[in-house]
Design a protein around this motif. Structure first.
Motif, PDB file in Angstrom:
ATOM      1  N   GLU A   9       0.838  -1.200   0.000  1.00 30.60           N
ATOM      2  CA  GLU A   9       0.000   0.000   0.000  1.00 30.60           C
ATOM      3  C   GLU A   9       0.873   1.251   0.000  1.00 30.60           C
ATOM      4  O   GLU A   9       1.851   1.327   0.741  1.00 30.60           O
ATOM      5  CB  GLU A   9      -0.925   0.012   1.214  1.00 30.60           C
ATOM      6  CG  GLU A   9      -1.923  -1.128   1.251  1.00 30.60           C
ATOM      7  CD  GLU A   9      -2.935  -1.065   0.123  1.00 30.60           C
ATOM      8  OE1 GLU A   9      -3.381   0.050  -0.227  1.00 30.60           O
ATOM      9  OE2 GLU A   9      -3.292  -2.146  -0.410  1.00 30.60           O
ATOM     10  N   ARG A  10       0.506   2.210  -0.830  1.00 34.37           N
ATOM     11  CA  ARG A  10       1.327   3.412  -0.978  1.00 34.37           C
ATOM     12  C   ARG A  10       0.621   4.702  -0.571  1.00 34.37           C
ATOM     13  O   ARG A  10       1.210   5.771  -0.652  1.00 34.37           O
ATOM     14  CB  ARG A  10       1.819   3.507  -2.430  1.00 34.37           C
ATOM     15  CG  ARG A  10       2.899   2.474  -2.740  1.00 34.37           C
ATOM     16  CD  ARG A  10       3.282   2.486  -4.207  1.00 34.37           C
ATOM     17  NE  ARG A  10       4.540   1.797  -4.437  1.00 34.37           N
ATOM     18  CZ  ARG A  10       4.689   0.478  -4.507  1.00 34.37           C
ATOM     19  NH1 ARG A  10       3.628  -0.298  -4.362  1.00 34.37           N
ATOM     20  NH2 ARG A  10       5.871  -0.057  -4.715  1.00 34.37           N
ATOM     21  N   GLN A  11      -0.640   4.626  -0.153  1.00 34.44           N
ATOM     22  CA  GLN A  11      -1.308   5.833   0.321  1.00 34.44           C
ATOM     23  C   GLN A  11      -0.667   6.301   1.621  1.00 34.44           C
ATOM     24  O   GLN A  11      -0.363   5.491   2.498  1.00 34.44           O
ATOM     25  CB  GLN A  11      -2.798   5.556   0.557  1.00 34.44           C
ATOM     26  CG  GLN A  11      -3.611   5.384  -0.703  1.00 34.44           C
ATOM     27  CD  GLN A  11      -3.991   6.728  -1.310  1.00 34.44           C
ATOM     28  OE1 GLN A  11      -3.446   7.756  -0.928  1.00 34.44           O
ATOM     29  NE2 GLN A  11      -4.905   6.721  -2.256  1.00 34.44           N
ATOM     30  N   PRO A  12      -0.437   7.611   1.770  1.00 35.19           N
ATOM     31  CA  PRO A  12       0.157   8.117   3.017  1.00 35.19           C
ATOM     32  C   PRO A  12      -0.647   7.680   4.238  1.00 35.19           C
ATOM     33  O   PRO A  12      -1.875   7.820   4.262  1.00 35.19           O
ATOM     34  CB  PRO A  12       0.105   9.640   2.828  1.00 35.19           C
ATOM     35  CG  PRO A  12       0.093   9.834   1.345  1.00 35.19           C
ATOM     36  CD  PRO A  12      -0.686   8.681   0.785  1.00 35.19           C
ATOM     37  N   THR A  15      -1.125   1.611   6.637  1.00 33.73           N
ATOM     38  CA  THR A  15      -0.185   0.605   7.134  1.00 33.73           C
ATOM     39  C   THR A  15      -0.699  -0.818   6.971  1.00 33.73           C
ATOM     40  O   THR A  15       0.014  -1.772   7.289  1.00 33.73           O
ATOM     41  CB  THR A  15       0.109   0.849   8.627  1.00 33.73           C
ATOM     42  OG1 THR A  15      -1.138   0.789   9.354  1.00 33.73           O
ATOM     43  CG2 THR A  15       0.746   2.214   8.839  1.00 33.73           C
ATOM     44  N   ARG A  16      -1.943  -0.968   6.497  1.00 35.15           N
ATOM     45  CA  ARG A  16      -2.525  -2.310   6.391  1.00 35.15           C
ATOM     46  C   ARG A  16      -2.076  -3.009   5.114  1.00 35.15           C
ATOM     47  O   ARG A  16      -1.517  -2.399   4.215  1.00 35.15           O
ATOM     48  CB  ARG A  16      -4.051  -2.213   6.420  1.00 35.15           C
ATOM     49  CG  ARG A  16      -4.618  -1.737   7.747  1.00 35.15           C
ATOM     50  CD  ARG A  16      -6.103  -1.430   7.662  1.00 35.15           C
ATOM     51  NE  ARG A  16      -6.356  -0.225   6.863  1.00 35.15           N
ATOM     52  CZ  ARG A  16      -7.563   0.257   6.608  1.00 35.15           C
ATOM     53  NH1 ARG A  16      -8.634  -0.376   7.066  1.00 35.15           N
ATOM     54  NH2 ARG A  16      -7.696   1.357   5.894  1.00 35.15           N
ATOM     55  N   VAL A  17      -2.352  -4.301   5.069  1.00 32.43           N
ATOM     56  CA  VAL A  17      -2.055  -5.099   3.889  1.00 32.43           C
ATOM     57  C   VAL A  17      -3.261  -5.987   3.619  1.00 32.43           C
ATOM     58  O   VAL A  17      -4.001  -6.352   4.538  1.00 32.43           O
ATOM     59  CB  VAL A  17      -0.768  -5.934   4.097  1.00 32.43           C
ATOM     60  CG1 VAL A  17      -0.954  -6.958   5.225  1.00 32.43           C
ATOM     61  CG2 VAL A  17      -0.348  -6.627   2.817  1.00 32.43           C
ATOM     62  N   VAL A  79      -5.948  -2.716  -0.200  1.00 36.27           N
ATOM     63  CA  VAL A  79      -6.695  -1.983   0.820  1.00 36.27           C
ATOM     64  C   VAL A  79      -7.313  -0.758   0.166  1.00 36.27           C
ATOM     65  O   VAL A  79      -8.528  -0.564   0.209  1.00 36.27           O
ATOM     66  CB  VAL A  79      -5.794  -1.588   2.005  1.00 36.27           C
ATOM     67  CG1 VAL A  79      -6.601  -0.813   3.047  1.00 36.27           C
ATOM     68  CG2 VAL A  79      -5.180  -2.832   2.641  1.00 36.27           C
ATOM     69  N   GLN A  80      -6.489   0.074  -0.453  1.00 33.41           N
ATOM     70  CA  GLN A  80      -6.981   1.234  -1.189  1.00 33.41           C
ATOM     71  C   GLN A  80      -6.585   1.103  -2.663  1.00 33.41           C
ATOM     72  O   GLN A  80      -5.730   0.289  -3.017  1.00 33.41           O
ATOM     73  CB  GLN A  80      -6.427   2.518  -0.583  1.00 33.41           C
ATOM     74  CG  GLN A  80      -6.806   2.701   0.888  1.00 33.41           C
ATOM     75  CD  GLN A  80      -6.479   4.081   1.399  1.00 33.41           C
ATOM     76  OE1 GLN A  80      -6.738   5.080   0.744  1.00 33.41           O
ATOM     77  NE2 GLN A  80      -5.914   4.158   2.601  1.00 33.41           N
ATOM     78  N   THR A  81      -7.205   1.917  -3.508  1.00 29.15           N
ATOM     79  CA  THR A  81      -6.979   1.811  -4.947  1.00 29.15           C
ATOM     80  C   THR A  81      -5.515   2.011  -5.296  1.00 29.15           C
ATOM     81  O   THR A  81      -4.931   3.040  -4.968  1.00 29.15           O
ATOM     82  CB  THR A  81      -7.809   2.871  -5.702  1.00 29.15           C
ATOM     83  OG1 THR A  81      -9.165   2.771  -5.296  1.00 29.15           O
ATOM     84  CG2 THR A  81      -7.722   2.649  -7.202  1.00 29.15           C
ATOM     85  N   PRO A  82      -4.880   1.044  -5.955  1.00 26.66           N
ATOM     86  CA  PRO A  82      -3.481   1.221  -6.362  1.00 26.66           C
ATOM     87  C   PRO A  82      -3.326   2.401  -7.318  1.00 26.66           C
ATOM     88  O   PRO A  82      -4.097   2.551  -8.265  1.00 26.66           O
ATOM     89  CB  PRO A  82      -3.154  -0.095  -7.083  1.00 26.66           C
ATOM     90  CG  PRO A  82      -4.148  -1.076  -6.567  1.00 26.66           C
ATOM     91  CD  PRO A  82      -5.398  -0.286  -6.318  1.00 26.66           C
ATOM     92  N   GLY A  83      -2.364   3.254  -7.026  1.00 30.80           N
ATOM     93  CA  GLY A  83      -2.112   4.383  -7.906  1.00 30.80           C
ATOM     94  C   GLY A  83      -3.173   5.465  -7.854  1.00 30.80           C
ATOM     95  O   GLY A  83      -3.279   6.258  -8.772  1.00 30.80           O
ATOM     96  N   ALA A  84      -3.961   5.503  -6.770  1.00 30.72           N
ATOM     97  CA  ALA A  84      -4.993   6.531  -6.654  1.00 30.72           C
ATOM     98  C   ALA A  84      -4.359   7.904  -6.533  1.00 30.72           C
ATOM     99  O   ALA A  84      -3.210   8.044  -6.116  1.00 30.72           O
ATOM    100  CB  ALA A  84      -5.875   6.263  -5.434  1.00 30.72           C
ATOM    101  N   PRO A  85      -5.093   8.972  -6.886  1.00 31.63           N
ATOM    102  CA  PRO A  85      -4.537  10.319  -6.788  1.00 31.63           C
ATOM    103  C   PRO A  85      -4.008  10.587  -5.384  1.00 31.63           C
ATOM    104  O   PRO A  85      -4.643  10.265  -4.392  1.00 31.63           O
ATOM    105  CB  PRO A  85      -5.741  11.216  -7.110  1.00 31.63           C
ATOM    106  CG  PRO A  85      -6.603  10.356  -7.976  1.00 31.63           C
ATOM    107  CD  PRO A  85      -6.447   8.968  -7.450  1.00 31.63           C
ATOM    108  N   GLY A  86      -2.819  11.160  -5.310  1.00 31.30           N
ATOM    109  CA  GLY A  86      -2.204  11.467  -4.024  1.00 31.30           C
ATOM    110  C   GLY A  86      -1.306  10.378  -3.500  1.00 31.30           C
ATOM    111  O   GLY A  86      -0.611  10.550  -2.521  1.00 31.30           O
TER     112      GLY A  86
END
Length: 394
Positions: A9-12, A15-17, A79-86
Motif C-alpha cells: 500500500e502506498r497511500q500516506p 499501514t494495512r495489507v 486496501v486502497q486503490t493502487p495508484g490513486a490520486p495522491g
C-alpha cells in the motif's frame, strides 16, 4: 490457476495489507497462486519470510519484474486503490493490468471521481468493498464492520489518553473518584464497540442513535439509551445503513443532546451515511456546553465530521475542549486490522472461485451493489463525476 497479486500500500498513512500468511494459505488451498510485493506486510507486522513459508511468491515492486506480475495478474487484492490520486508513485498499477482483471478493495467510489473512467479505460472488473450489501451471505466479507470495530475500540483509548481524569471509579485513602461520563453518538458497529470498551474501562455511558431499535443492543452492553426525537419523519435505515436525516430531525436531535453533553467528559461521534456528508451533530455552540478538559473523538471526520471544527488526523483545542479528528484509526492497529480485512477478502474471493475459475455474476445479490464495473462496462453510472453530488442507493 488463478493468479492473485497483493501490492504494498502506498497511500500516506496506510499501514494495512490485503493478505496475511494465513489467508495466503487459504487462497492457495483454493488453487490460487499468490504474488506478493516484497515488504507489503512489514508495517502490519508480517515478514516476507512468513509469506514465503505460506506459499506466496515475492516480487520487487519496481522494474520489469513488477510490470510483468501486474500484466499477468487475474486478481488484485488491495486496501486502497493502487495508484490513486495522491499516492506515492508506483512502478505498476491499474494501468498495467490486463483487460478483465479483477480489483478488490476499499476503492472510495464516492470520493475518487476518476475511478470509473480508469476502470473503463483499462476494461477492468472492480468490487468496492464499501458497497457490499449487509445480507447474511456477506457477513464474513463485511470489511466495514471489521474495521469499524477497531475504530470504535481505538477511539476510546485515544479519549482516555487525552482526558484529564480517570475512566473508572476509584476508592482511595484520599476519597472516591467518580467514573468518567461518556456519550456515544451512533450505535452502529463502531459505536457499540466504543460503548463496550468504555464500559470495560469503568465509564458511565449514554448512547444516542436515530433508530429506536438500537436501544436493546445499547442496554445489553450496560449503557443508557437516549431516545431519538419523536417526529413523523425519522431517518431510519436502508440496507443495513442509516439514512440521511432531515434538517428538522437533526435540530431536534441536537436539542435532546444538549443536556447530556453538558454532563459529559468524553463524546465519541460515529454517525455516517454512505455517499453523503456526515451529519453535523455537535455545532460550535454545543461545544461550549462541554466542560474544559472534555474530549471529543470524531470518527466521521473523513466525511466532513459530526463535530464542528474537527480536522482529519489532527487534534485541536476549542476553548479548552480537545477535539480529535480520527481519520483512519484501523491503520493505527495494522496487524489485527490487516488480519480481519484479509479474512474478509479471502471469504469473498472464495465465493467468486467456482470449479477453479473466477466467475462474476452481476445478477448475484451479493455482487450487484458493489460490482462497479464488469470487464470495463460501468455498472454504477450514479458514481460518475457528473452525478457525484447526488444521493446513491448503496
Amino acid at each position: 490457476m488463478i493468479r492473485v497479486l497483493v501490492p504494498r500500500e502506498r497511500q500516506p498513512g496506510e499501514t494495512r495489507v490485503a493478505a496475511t500468511p494465513e489467508t495466503v494459505k487459504r487462497l492457495r488451498g483454493r488453487g490460487c497462486s499468490v504474488w506478493l510485493e516484497r515488504q507489503a506486510g512489514l508495517r502490519s507486522g508480517y515478514a516476507d519470510e512468513a509469506y514465503a513459508e505460506a506459499g506466496a511468491e515475492l516480487f520487487h515492486g519496481e522494474g520489469p519484474e513488477a510490470a510483468e506480475r501486474w500484466a499477468e495478474a487475474d486478481v488484485v487484492l488491495a486496501v486502497q486503490t493502487p495508484g490513486a490520486p495522491g499516492a506515492e508513485a508506483a512502478a505498476a498499477g491499474l494501468e498495467a493490468l490486463r483487460p478483465e482483471a479483477l480489483l478488490l478493495g476499499l476503492l472510495n467510489p464516492h470520493g475518487d471521481h476518476s475511478l470509473i473512467e480508469r476502470l473503463e479505460r483499462q476494461r477492468l472488473s472492480a468490487v468496492a468493498l464499501e458497497l457490499l450489501p449487509r445480507i447474511s451471505r456477506a457477513q464474513a466479507m463485511d470489511v466495514l464492520s471489521s474495521q469499524a470495530n477497531i475504530a470504535g475500540y481505538k477511539a476510546v483509548l485515544l479519549a482516555a489518553a487525552a482526558l484529564d481524569r480517570f475512566f473508572p471509579m476509584l476508592m482511595t485513602a484520599a476519597g472516591t473518584v467518580q467514573p468518567a461520563r461518556v456519550v456515544v453518538l451512533g450505535a452502529g458497529v463502531a459505536g457499540l464497540q466504543a460503548v463496550a470498551t468504555a464500559r470495560r474501562l469503568g465509564a458511565l455511558v449514554k448512547v444516542s442513535d436515530v433508530r429506536p431499535a438500537a436501544r436493546e443492543q445499547v442496554e445489553s452492553l450496560g449503557a443508557r439509551f437516549i431516545e431519538p426525537p419523536r417526529l413523523e419523519e425519522s431517518p431510519g435505515e436502508v440496507g443495513g445503513y442509516a439514512r440521511e436525516a432531515g434538517a428538522v430531525f437533526l435540530e431536534a436531535q441536537r436539542q435532546l443532546l444538549a443536556p447530556h453533553l453538558a454532563e459529559a467528559d468524553v463524546v465519541i461521534t460515529t454517525a455516517q451515511v454512505p455517499g453523503r456528508p456526515a451529519p453535523l451533530l455537535i455545532t460550535r455552540e454545543m461545544l461550549g456546553l462541554l466542560r474544559p478538559g472534555a474530549v471529543v473523538v470524531d470518527l466521521a471526520v473523513g466525511q466532513g465530521g459530526n463535530c464542528a471544527g474537527s480536522r482529519s488526523d489532527a487534534t485541536v483545542d476549542v476553548d479548552g475542549v480537545t477535539v480529535i479528528g480520527a481519520g483512519n484509526l484501523p491503520a493505527s492497529l495494522p496487524q489485527h486490522a490487516s488480519a480481519l480485512y484479509a479474512r474478509n477478502l479471502a471469504a469473498l474471493l472464495e465465493v467468486l472461485i467456482q470449479e477453479g475459475e473466477l466467475r462474476l455474476d452481476p445478477e448475484d445479490p451479493l455482487l450487484d451493489p458493489c460490482l462497479l464495473s464488469h470487464a470495463g462496462v460501468c455498472r454504477r453510472d450514479d458514481l460518475r463525476p457528473a452525478r457525484s453530488g447526488q444521493e446513491v442507493a448503496a
